[in-house]
Design an enzyme around this catalytic site. Structure first.
Site, PDB file in Angstrom:
ATOM      1  N   ASP A 351       0.858  -1.171   0.000  1.00 47.83           N
ATOM      2  CA  ASP A 351       0.000   0.000   0.000  1.00 47.83           C
ATOM      3  C   ASP A 351       0.903   1.233   0.000  1.00 47.83           C
ATOM      4  O   ASP A 351       2.108   1.133   0.259  1.00 47.83           O
ATOM      5  CB  ASP A 351      -0.892  -0.032   1.247  1.00 47.83           C
ATOM      6  CG  ASP A 351      -1.813   1.166   1.339  1.00 47.83           C
ATOM      7  OD1 ASP A 351      -2.334   1.588   0.285  1.00 47.83           O
ATOM      8  OD2 ASP A 351      -2.018   1.671   2.444  1.00 47.83           O
ATOM      9  N   LYS A 506      -4.530  28.017  -9.306  1.00 42.82           N
ATOM     10  CA  LYS A 506      -3.404  27.131  -9.007  1.00 42.82           C
ATOM     11  C   LYS A 506      -3.695  25.766  -9.626  1.00 42.82           C
ATOM     12  O   LYS A 506      -4.852  25.339  -9.699  1.00 42.82           O
ATOM     13  CB  LYS A 506      -3.184  27.005  -7.506  1.00 42.82           C
ATOM     14  CG  LYS A 506      -4.319  26.336  -6.729  1.00 42.82           C
ATOM     15  CD  LYS A 506      -4.023  26.263  -5.247  1.00 42.82           C
ATOM     16  CE  LYS A 506      -5.165  25.580  -4.496  1.00 42.82           C
ATOM     17  NZ  LYS A 506      -4.957  25.551  -3.045  1.00 42.82           N
ATOM     18  N   THR A 620      -2.482   1.030  -4.640  1.00 42.18           N
ATOM     19  CA  THR A 620      -3.011   2.106  -3.810  1.00 42.18           C
ATOM     20  C   THR A 620      -4.358   2.586  -4.314  1.00 42.18           C
ATOM     21  O   THR A 620      -4.645   2.530  -5.513  1.00 42.18           O
ATOM     22  CB  THR A 620      -2.020   3.294  -3.762  1.00 42.18           C
ATOM     23  OG1 THR A 620      -2.593   4.358  -3.017  1.00 42.18           O
ATOM     24  CG2 THR A 620      -1.702   3.792  -5.168  1.00 42.18           C
ATOM     25  N   ARG A 730      -5.833   3.948  -7.763  1.00 44.39           N
ATOM     26  CA  ARG A 730      -7.296   3.967  -7.756  1.00 44.39           C
ATOM     27  C   ARG A 730      -7.876   2.558  -7.780  1.00 44.39           C
ATOM     28  O   ARG A 730      -8.878   2.295  -8.446  1.00 44.39           O
ATOM     29  CB  ARG A 730      -7.826   4.787  -8.930  1.00 44.39           C
ATOM     30  CG  ARG A 730      -7.685   6.287  -8.790  1.00 44.39           C
ATOM     31  CD  ARG A 730      -8.487   6.806  -7.632  1.00 44.39           C
ATOM     32  NE  ARG A 730      -8.486   8.262  -7.528  1.00 44.39           N
ATOM     33  CZ  ARG A 730      -8.834   8.925  -6.443  1.00 44.39           C
ATOM     34  NH1 ARG A 730      -9.161   8.259  -5.349  1.00 44.39           N
ATOM     35  NH2 ARG A 730      -8.823  10.237  -6.420  1.00 44.39           N
ATOM     36  N   ASP A 756      -1.525  -0.910   5.964  1.00 41.66           N
ATOM     37  CA  ASP A 756      -1.833  -0.451   7.316  1.00 41.66           C
ATOM     38  C   ASP A 756      -3.310  -0.178   7.538  1.00 41.66           C
ATOM     39  O   ASP A 756      -3.706   0.199   8.635  1.00 41.66           O
ATOM     40  CB  ASP A 756      -1.049   0.831   7.622  1.00 41.66           C
ATOM     41  CG  ASP A 756      -1.550   2.016   6.814  1.00 41.66           C
ATOM     42  OD1 ASP A 756      -1.590   3.139   7.347  1.00 41.66           O
ATOM     43  OD2 ASP A 756      -1.912   1.821   5.629  1.00 41.66           O
TER      44      ASP A 756
END
Length: 1125
Positions: A351, A506, A620, A730, A756
């Site tokens: 992960d 931004k 992840t 994703r 975790d």
């Protein structure tokens, strides 16, 4: 009418009623245990048993009891953390109240909350690995009930929804109330695994509980994990049984022939029982030899294996180098059956959030008007700013001086950071601001602006209040041009107190650059150099720009914006066109650089594991840009790679084409094969292929769903295995498990999964080894894991030291154990040809009983618990030492066959040398010693000396304990032998101790000791010669490193990995689309905001504060930390 599951969760395999049958069933899956049970039944038959029944039943009961106790202990450890949970009493249909920072452990329909618009803020790190907050909103019909218990209890409605499933991002249902039907989607649902943040309270209706929750649907089942050594042992034991049957058949045939030819000569004093002829005698002899030769697989083998695994597990628990002092967390071996598997890992599935990273964003550097700030100097003192966050650190005083000197560009830069965001602020006590950002990136940027004198204080749907250099200013918030994954930017349009209109923007530098005014070209080149420098350091970057707006144009644009925002068709496309129109001809201000802090030692650990030929895949739930940035920060993705393939297509054909293009780029002209596996045929194993160069693969969850399809999974796996680095972003928890299962299915390799959060449980259960990080995302991953510790860097020590030692020790143990027992047993085989195949044992019965339990047990245990070929520092310095474990070089079918040949040779020497030495031999006083008992004593003494010498040759690391065990066992052998062959024991039980006086009559003869010496030398001499030639002609890495490690005790110092890069900046902006709409909602506030006062010290001056209440109805905390309200 259907019965619903309770919310009680069980991660254990057993309960009080199922423990005994399930555990015995699992233990008897070991073929050897079943074999010993059959053997016990045979020993109960007097006609065929040459040995007492207790020689089998005692060890068997001991093995089953020890293993059962160990399994029960492991299982209890996995459930202790759940027994005190009161959530287990919740039932479907209950209405429950949640308070701030509470963990959600059932799937709930949100009914009402303490916040405006019935909003709640949740952290979903356990589900998708993201620490940024998500927003959920209750229906108005339920939200109006607030916290009125009577109204909630009297509410009469019916929820109809989809059946339980594993789709975390989708929910479909309806609520029927008072004849009205209301649509329910994922925005109304709080899933198990979420944590309530910055919301005083909320009420929810339980829809799914326990195993029916979406999270648990993704977790998979708890399976019985077995090591590759165990699986190999089952195969070898079957082969041994086959060989045992062949030996016993040969000996039974020999008995029949002997009975027919010579047996009648002995019937005068050895009469046969009625009905026993030569054929029946052969039948009985077959089963007698089955019992006698059963020591080819002694039951003490499995007792010893369990003890070795338990001991090596304690080493992990006791390792101070894997203890994390900051969190007071030691490493823990939560299972004791998988240690040697740690020495064979080929694939690691990790992960990202909380495993590789710390979930902490820090503002490190910035570029303003062509000047870069943030070089390491003395830490800035924030005492001049009473509103500063003292936890924020910056190391460049020149930027503070530029702010104090009122540089226009610097002020505009930080003004943008204080205005262009969707952060919520709360001030519980005077001067103590708490920010709650939807993404940790935004929290870091707003905090930076705050410390440099541009303090965001509060907001309403129409305004933003900022304290600029001690002066409070209120800007009218006219529009938020929200972020999405296509735009990769966000903008705000504000009116200053002076009436000036300005657009602040931004976003990703590549996106911003396309919209800059031509006059910015020179500044853009300088800023690009800074961005490349920041990216080379693994920092996450954003470009900042602004633009003054004409009042007349803006009013006309605002009208068109209102029309587009209320359009029923193509609303998003119309808004995007308007955003594109106004976000052009921007003026570049500069760029920011944020560090997504890695855990300590992550790049070095990954580099070490890569050198050990371990492939690391990152799986992840985070967004692609974030995952890529971490890949570069960890040095998994590098500028020097030949190519990095991005697979992001949204249909089957495009995904297949992108994978084929990647395959052709890696191996031009490679054939795309799709093996067809017929029913019952063995799955084809995809072997590793040589690759010219280094490649990386990044694939998102949508594409992965197609890639994991049966028609494409082999293509995906082949491309992924050809790449040095694979990053899947994703992805859902179930997809993580599917990737692990795919590698397990088609690659002959051992896998390890590390994570975790609860979203990692499925892959932790699916992998051969599951490792849980005791992090910030709860304990679900730890509870489902096989090993746990606090930091990713400890994985290096777990594998390269503990794993390699455990595997090496187990392999040495098995090789030596099979050698000493095969040698022991084959002597019986040769003796059968000299005793008329009568199933007489060559050794004393007590020696047979004590050989594995007393005489040879402790030396081999000592070697298996303390042996080291190299110390831990040299294991780190030479990661290639790990590779032989991946290739099964230490113990395999070939190694077993060599061991068997060695045993055959040794047994021949051990039988025929003493036989020849004793044949027609007399004592020095003329008395005959060529009797059965003297021969048995000589043979067994030679055997004990030989196996002890062989152990000494196998041992690489001698300790005081090993010395004690080896010499102690030899001493014990002679002490027990002399005691059992004494007059006293014979007088006490004549039938049990028939070898009276044999020891003292035989072992006082020089020729006996000369025979022992000669036999021992002849047994080990070929081994010494073979190993010498092997080291000279074909030395292994162990042969090269071992002598060096014994000469040097130098500590290994790992240098920090540094790299430079010209890679364009990574995009650091991870909050979700649609958040701006909530900020600007006309129903955003229910409670009036108290206007805050300003407080700022400019060059030493101090301004006081007036008391301040709750601002904007929101509570806050930095970067998802969840401050207490």
């Amino acid at each position: 009418s259907e019965k619903c599951f309770s919310n009680g969760m069980h991660t254990s395999k057993y309960n009080v009623f199922t423990f005994l049958p399930l555990n015995l069933f699992e233990q008897f899956q070991r073929i050897a245990n079943a074999y010993f049970l059959i053997l016990l039944l045979l020993q109960l038959i007097p006609a065929i048993s040459s040995l007492s029944w207790f020689t089998t039943v005692v060890p068997l009961v001991l093995v089953l009891s020890v293993t059962a106790a160990k399994d029960a202990t492991d299982d209890i450890v996995s459930i202790n953390m759940l027994q005190s949970e009161r959530w287990m009493n919740v039932q479907v249909g209950d209405i429950i109240k949640l308070e701030n920072n509470q963990f959600v452990t059932a799937d709930l329909l949100l009914l009402s909350s303490s916040e405006p618009l019935n909003l709640v803020y949740i952290e979903t790190a356990e589900l998708d690995g993201e620490t940024n907050l998500k927003v959920k909103q209750a229906l108005t019909v339920t939200g109006d009930m607030g916290d009125n218990i009577q109204k909630l209890a009297a509410f009469n409605g019916e929820v109809r929804c989809e059946p339980p499933n594993n789709r975390l991002d989708r929910f479909t249902g309806t609520l029927n109330n008072a004849g009205q039907k209301y649509s329910l989607d994922n925005n109304r649902i709080l899933l198990r695994g979420c944590t309530l943040r910055n919301t005083d309270w909320c009420f929810g209706l339980v829809l799914f509980g326990g195993p029916e929750t979406k999270l648990m649907k993704n977790c998979g089942k708890t399976t019985f994990k077995r090591t590759s050594v165990d699986r190999l042992m089952n195969v070898l034991v079957l082969c041994i049984f086959g060989f045992l049957a062949v030996m016993c058949t040969i000996l039974a045939i020999g008995n029949r022939i002997w009975e027919q030819r010579w047996g009648s000569d002995f019937t005068a004093f050895l009469p046969r029982e009625d009905g026993v002829n030569a054929s029946f005698s052969a039948f009985l002899t077959f089963w007698s030899y089955i019992i006698i030769l059963n020591t080819v697989v002694p039951i003490s083998l499995y007792v010893s294996m369990e003890v070795i695994r338990l001991g090596n597990s304690f080493y992990i628990d006791w390792d101070r180098n894997m203890y994390h002092a900051h969190s007071d967390t030691p490493a823990e071996a939560r299972t004791t059956t998988l240690n040697e598997e740690l020495g064979q890992i080929k694939y690691i599935f990790s992960d990202k959030t909380g495993t590789l990273t710390q979930n902490i964003m820090t503002f490190n550097k910035c570029s303003i008007n062509g000047k870069s700030y943030g070089e390491k100097h003395k830490t800035v003192d924030w005492s001049f700013n009473p509103l500063a966050d003292q936890r924020f650190s910056f190391h460049d005083h020149s930027l503070v001086e530029a702010v104090k000197l009122e540089s226009p560009e610097v002020h505009t830069f930080f003004r943008l950071l204080s205005l262009c965001h969707t952060v919520m602020a709360e001030e519980k006590r005077e001067g103590e601001l708490l920010y709650q950002a939807q993404s940790p990136d935004e929290g870091a940027l707003v905090t930076a602006a705050r410390n440099f004198g541009f303090v965001f204080r509060s907001r309403t749907p129409e305004s933003v209040t900022v304290v600029e250099m001690g002066k409070q200013r209120c800007y009218d918030l006219l529009a938020i041009l929200d972020f999405n994954n296509v735009r990769k930017r966000m903008s705000v349009i504000v009116r200053s107190p002076e009436g000036k209109l300005c657009l602040y923007c931004k976003g990703a530098d590549t996106i911003i650059y396309e919209r800059l005014h031509q006059s910015c070209s020179k500044l853009m080149d300088i800023t690009t150099e800074h961005l490349n420098e920041y990216a080379g350091e693994g920092l996450r970057t954003l470009a900042l720009a602004c633009k003054d707006l004409d009042e007349k144009y803006f009013k006309e644009w605002q009208q068109r914006h209102h029309v587009a925002s209320t359009a029923l068709e193509d609303r998003e496309q119309k808004l995007d066109l308007l955003y594109e129109e106004i976000e052009k001809d921007l003026m570049l201000l500069g760029a920011t650089a944020i560090e997504d802090k890695l855990q300590d030692g992550v790049p070095q650990t990954i580099e070490q594991l890569s050198q050990a030929d371990i492939k690391i895949w990152v799986l992840t739930g985070d967004k692609q840009e974030t995952a890529e940035n971490i890949g570069y920060s960890c040095n998994m993705l590098r500028e020097e790679m030949n190519d990095i393939f991005i697979v992001s297509a949204n249909n089957t054909d495009d995904v297949r084409q992108e994978l084929r293009n990647a395959l052709n780029a890696i191996k031009p002209g490679a054939e795309v094969f799709t093996p067809v596996t017929s029913l019952g045929s063995k799955v084809k194993v995809i072997k590793d292929e040589e690759v010219d160069g280094e490649f990386g693969l990044v694939i998102n969850g949508h594409s992965l769903a197609y890639a994991l399809d049966g028609s494409m999974e082999l293509l995906f796996l082949r491309v992924a295995c050809l790449c040095k680095t694979v990053i899947c972003c994703r992805v859902t928890p179930l997809q993580k498990a599917q990737v692990v299962e795919l590698v397990k299915k088609y690659k002959q390799a051992v896998t390890l999964a590390i994570g975790d959060g609860a979203n990692d449980v499925s892959m932790i259960k699916a992998a051969h080894i599951g490792v849980g990080i005791s992090g910030q995302e709860g304990m679900q991953a730890v509870l489902s894991s096989d090993y746990s510790f606090a930091q990713f860097r400890y994985l290096e020590r777990l594998l390269l030291v503990h794993g390699r030692w455990s595997y090496l020790r187990m392999c040495k143990f098995l090789s030596y154990f099979f050698y000493k027992n095969f040698t022991f047993t084959f002597v019986h085989l040769w003796y059968a040809f000299f005793c008329g195949f009568s199933a007489q044992t060559v050794y004393d019965e007590w020696f047979i009983t004590l050989y594995n339990l007393v005489y040879t047990a402790l030396p081999v245990l000592g070697m298996s618990l303390f042996d080291q070929d190299v110390n831990d520092m040299w294991s780190f310095q030479h990661p290639k030492l790990y590779v032989p474990g991946q290739l099964n070089q230490y113990f395999s079918k070939t190694a077993f066959f060599k061991c068997a040949l060695h045993s055959v040779y040794s047994s021949v020497v051990l039988f025929f040398i003493p036989y020849a030495a004793m044949y027609d031999t007399v004592r020095s006083d003329g008395k005959d010693i060529a009797d059965y008992q003297s021969f048995a004593l000589l043979t067994q003494t030679c055997l004990v000396f030989t196996v002890c010498i062989q152990l000494g040759l196998d041992m690489s690391y001698w300790t005081a304990v090993n010395q004690l065990f080896v010499w102690g066992s030899l001493t014990m052998y002679f002490a027990v032998t002399f005691a059992m062959y004494s007059n006293g024991m014979y007088l006490a039980a004549p039938a049990s101790f028939p070898f009276i006086g044999t020891a003292r009559n035989s072992l006082n003869q020089p020729n006996v000791w000369l025979t022992i010496l000669l036999t021992s030398i002849l047994c080990v001499l070929p081994v010494v010669a073979y190993r010498f030639l092997l080291i000279q002609l074909r030395p292994t890495i162990n042969n090269k490193v071992g002598p060096l490690s014994s000469k040097s005790g130098d500590q290994l110092h790992l240098s920090k990995i540094r790299r430079s890069s010209t890679r364009r900046s990574g995009y650091a902006f991870s909050h979700a689309q649609g958040y701006g709409d909530l900020v600007t909602s006309t129903r955003f506030l229910r409670r009036p905001a108290i206007v805050p006062s300003s407080g700022f010290t400019l060059l030493g001056r101090t301004t006081g504060f007036s008391p301040m209440g709750r601002s904007a109805g929101y509570s806050g905390g930095g970067g998802g930390s969840g401050a207490v309200v």
